[in-house]
Design an enzyme around this catalytic site. Sequence first.
Site, mmCIF file in Angstrom:
data_model
loop_
_atom_site.group_PDB
_atom_site.id
_atom_site.type_symbol
_atom_site.label_atom_id
_atom_site.label_comp_id
_atom_site.label_asym_id
_atom_site.label_seq_id
_atom_site.Cartn_x
_atom_site.Cartn_y
_atom_site.Cartn_z
ATOM 1 C CG ASP A 9 2.524 2.778 0.103
ATOM 2 O OD1 ASP A 9 3.661 2.605 0.580
ATOM 3 O OD2 ASP A 9 1.532 3.039 0.811
ATOM 4 C CG LEU A 10 6.446 -1.413 -0.207
ATOM 5 C CD1 LEU A 10 7.657 -1.745 0.636
ATOM 6 C CD2 LEU A 10 6.394 -2.261 -1.444
ATOM 7 C CG ASP A 11 3.207 -1.261 4.821
ATOM 8 O OD1 ASP A 11 3.346 -2.476 5.007
ATOM 9 O OD2 ASP A 11 4.090 -0.424 5.038
ATOM 10 C CB THR A 43 7.387 2.403 1.023
ATOM 11 O OG1 THR A 43 6.772 1.915 2.214
ATOM 12 C CG2 THR A 43 8.885 2.170 1.092
#
Length: 127
Positions: A9-11, A43
């Site tokens: 994932d990113l955040d 994401t």
Amino acid sequence: MPRKLIATDLDGTILPEVRTLHARTVQALGEAVRQGHVVMIATARPLSMAQWVYDAVGMDAPMVLINGALVHDPKRPETPLREHLLSEADTRALLTGLSAQNLLEDAYLQYRDQFFITTPPKHDYFQ
């Protein structure tokens, strides 16, 4: 060494803050790519807000975007691998209906290359 899939994932995972990608993270994920592992993004973000991370790391696998509604391969950008999006008309109807019932405070939606923003964004993801 067996080849592995590393999906991230990113955040809050590899991006501790908006637009912050640490050099150590780029180095570690880039090394995994160079060793032949598949590193991919999964994401809730749309493509326009994830592409810079993909480029910074040097990934070459497809990305899972918009909570799985779009699977995009940057090597073949003209054709999504999988796409399950609301139509532009449905997106506009949704925003209009929510707004008419005073149920819409803030909205930031993207349909392909079009953006629907009801209030100015709190963060500038595009710089």
